[in-house]
Design an enzyme around this catalytic site. Structure first.
Site, mmCIF file in Angstrom:
data_model
loop_
_atom_site.group_PDB
_atom_site.id
_atom_site.type_symbol
_atom_site.label_atom_id
_atom_site.label_comp_id
_atom_site.label_asym_id
_atom_site.label_seq_id
_atom_site.Cartn_x
_atom_site.Cartn_y
_atom_site.Cartn_z
ATOM 1 N N LYS A 79 -1.702 -1.212 -3.894
ATOM 2 C CA LYS A 79 -2.743 -0.197 -3.718
ATOM 3 C C LYS A 79 -2.076 1.156 -3.829
ATOM 4 C CE LYS A 79 -5.897 1.692 -0.173
ATOM 5 N NZ LYS A 79 -6.280 1.520 1.249
ATOM 6 N N TYR A 139 0.848 -1.203 0.000
ATOM 7 C CA TYR A 139 0.000 0.000 0.000
ATOM 8 C C TYR A 139 0.882 1.251 0.000
ATOM 9 C CZ TYR A 139 -3.411 3.311 2.113
ATOM 10 O OH TYR A 139 -4.219 4.381 2.407
#
Lengths: 299, 299, 299, 299
Positions: free
Chosen positions: B166, B138
């Site tokens: 992400k 992420y």
């Protein structure tokens, strides 16, 4: 009124050393701390950025605070870093610091979520009400992720025992602005190493620095020349002498570079805590050269 | 080869609700989670930014992970956030998530000290070797304080069970660049709410969003129009309809705004954990209006 | 009401070629322009950033405008860049463009001193009142040094003949925001090459690009796939194919890279005007490779 | 070797006044210039940012340069700004300045296109070879759009008659860094008004300032206290006294605020050139208050 400012001059920030099993090495911490006091610094500050505060658990933080106060033994003031993401944990550590005999605490507001000014104010106010120690409000957006303007810092300084500001944005204009909005007598300290001379010229009470682990005599000499003697020519000379080291430790990150520097100077301080890794070899070589030139004796 | 990607579509990020005594409200968490599954989202993600992960202690994090897996009951995949400043704690929570039956874990590298790419890589690699679950890397410099380039993310994706990225920088160019360097089949997800349409157009597999708490049907409709039907005209329409809400929750901070939104929709979710404060009244009023317009029915 | 929007699709920005004696090469300009029209672009835009507008004197600018209109010969619309630091010179060139038969003019507000919104508004308003051509307001802080928010651009669009916006910040969120504040029918164009796909997905009417000098067919194919066929899978494919070239010309600066590209494709375009220098040799080699891969035929 | 540095102390930057018909008001310029010399400044600098250089055409620039040299009449050195986007025009104005008797010229590299270091170097080198006057290399990314590192400035200083640097980034660390890489004797000047004290402490030879139009005595007193007397306590006092004015003129833009200030002090200087507008009324009121407090006498 209680505007107690227990600090001035060179405030030495201590590294938290680790043992090879990953635990905090309290004996080594006390040795390093004692040696820094012996070098002549005006105060000791454990559990700051250099002390890797956010990477320690609650018990470790308490142990470091307690061991530092003991090692200093009242010879100079001790300011303990007590910051935490939550207000409840910050308050817990502030109380602990007071209980074990610290002279002041330092708080940097920390972000995961950006905090509003109201949130930061309440954070400080809640902790300040629970202790009687003076508090240093520490502004360093590069590590804490939050930026406090001079105007907001002046507001924080209205809390009775928030009596000091540490500015680490690297913008000397912030310091002049702080004097404008909080009054000429405001007690501000510099936390940006490459700004040390400019900050003293701007009226900083002290310089918060981990460089005191590696070149204590140069940091003290700068203070003497610029603050005590007002000799800007000599001040510039001694500042330029240490500037490459100051730039290096900021660029490479304090725990990595100060650890490496201490080892170059003959003191093993153990591994850093993961994910932090030791300074890469080429940078250690650069540090050896810089350190040698700064101290003007071969290493 | 094990490039398992268990997620796609709308990945709903859940809030961590608190009781008035400050403790995590696990019952309410399960109610909220169950309701989000019922709304049709394709996956559930506890302990993300919305879930206030960094403000919870270890026991609270474990309880939330376990309660979420139970509440979902296998109806959709569950991805648990396991990030921590230290590698050791991240690893601990990753193992815990695996043990309680999560389908994936998400890790954001977090800074106090800026980490080098080598440090971030080892951090991921150490955790990845200790579990068999797929991992989502992420990237969100605005919260975590560290920025990973597409080139570096491509390197992380070479770790066998780091299978998803992400991206939350808000720069759709990063997504196209990631496809360039990691291959067209790379499984990337969007974490920047106002970029939802652009990200799907760029080939995102899914949208990680807390908006699923407030307007699940609109988030799902966007996915249908742009991904399943490739109808850009309708997609733009439904996107512009929800954009004011997306902008609002990003600007005001997810925990504050999603809490306020849930209360406006009739569900009490308790206080936030200090230093976070509730959304100020004027902003609650603005949110009421925005929510009313987005859902096209009076509130 | 007069909301004339004469442009759509691929708007090709032309280079201004120089002779070896440093003078503008009008013959070469007409050749390049004619060839670009032949390639199928939907409009021609001389005297933009690619055309090195700010480096030309008044007479040169007038000559380029006139020669371009002649070379195009009415086959597609011509939009002439008329920007200048002062309002008086901008107005002069806008009137000249109208007189020689341009279909639209483009204005980027330019800074030495940062302008206030009121100053920018009056700048546009003064010029707009003096001509009847439609005006494109061009936002590109990276070159012009001034940033106009979507809210301010919406205000500019209230001037009757300011009918178009060109957004070059590289943030697709600005485009969605512009639709929010200026209405869904707002005519906006994309000027950030690596954002071409995202911008069309967001509803851009056209793409302003110097890439039309080097890979016209690929830019046109993107327009066809995403706008005319709404085929996102094919659009992504053709976009990823040209993305390395788009990134390269943006990173290296349009005049340097487009000149080098034209020479690689067999057309000598002369030196750039100092202080601009030709693309360094290693970058020319990189461009040769990128261009070869984009066009899928050996060079 | 020819390292002539003709400047030190307070270098006063002059406004270019306009008549109501929009033409440059040379008589007024000479009055303003003469008055500034009388106030005691150490040098005069026309055609800088304050002088609205980029908004003037070639003839106007020549007229201002010539009129200034005459008005000064050899009492103090004159440094003429000769910057232009193109190398050819810069060279033209540099030669003109030399011909009319300037003592130095100042050059800021200007961007529409970002220049490479090689392009900037050649730009300076070409001009430097064509004249024998000393050149000040001016770094101000906020207006010129290009940033020159201390390392690159040190390289420029290797050109024989590039003998001075003016730093306006507002980062005092740049000045210390410049001393590191160009030698302790490097002649650097400060162009960032709110940095005046810090820059002198860092060893600046002079302060380039338009404040000399409004508060010449305070700027001169700062120089005396910090440079001649090395009295930091008094220097801080006189600096804090003028700081609100320095902040104000920087924030509002020099031409707007200095014009307004001169009118408040009783000298009509005419309109600014469009698109620049006069300082709005509420800001004029703020300036009146600030100016009154700085000079400690009612206005």
């Amino acid at each position: 009124m209680n505007r107690h400012v227990p600090l001035r001059g060179i405030i030495g920030y201590t590294l938290t050393p680790f043992r090879t099993d990953g635990k905090v090495d309290l004996d080594k911490l006390q040795t390093l701390t004692g040696r820094m006091v012996d070098s002549g610094v005006h105060a000791i500050a454990p559990l700051g950025s250099t002390g890797c505060l956010p990477y320690l658990d609650d018990e470790e933080r308490e142990a470091v605070a307690e061991a530092t106060v003991k090692a200093v033994g009242g010879r100079v003031p001790v300011m303990v870093g007590v910051s935490s993401l939550t207000t409840e944990r910050t308050l817990h550590h502030a109380r602990f610091a007071e209980r074990v005999g610290a002279d002041a605490v330092m708080i940097i507001p920390m972000s995961y979520w950006k905090l509003t000014e109201e949130e930061i104010f309440r954070h400080f106010d809640t902790v300040a009400r629970a202790i009687s120690l003076p508090i240093m409000a520490y502004n360093n957006p590069a590590t804490g992720g939050l930026d406090m303007t001079p105007e907001f810092l002046a507001r924080l300084l209205e809390i009775p025992n928030v009596t000091m500001v540490k500015e680490s944005t690297g913008d000397v204009g912030r310091m002049h602005r702080l004097r404008q909005v909080a009054g000429e007598e405001v007690a501000f300290f510099n936390g940006s190493n490459p700004l040390a001379l400019a900050a003293f010229a701007a009226g900083a009470r002290g310089w918060c620095t981990a460089a005191a682990h590696l070149i204590p005599e140069l940091t003290l000499e700068l203070y003497r020349q610029v603050v005590e003697k007002a000799n800007l020519v000599e001040a510039r000379k001694v500042f330029q002498q240490q500037l490459p080291l100051l730039q290096f430790i900021v660029k490479g990150g304090l725990p990595r570079t100060v650890s490496a520097g201490l080892e170059l100077l003959g003191t093993e301080v153990g591994p850093l805590r993961a994910p932090l890794l030791p300074l890469p070899k080429p940078e250690v070589d650069a540090l050896r050269r810089i350190l040698g030139e700064a101290s003007s004796h071969p290493m």
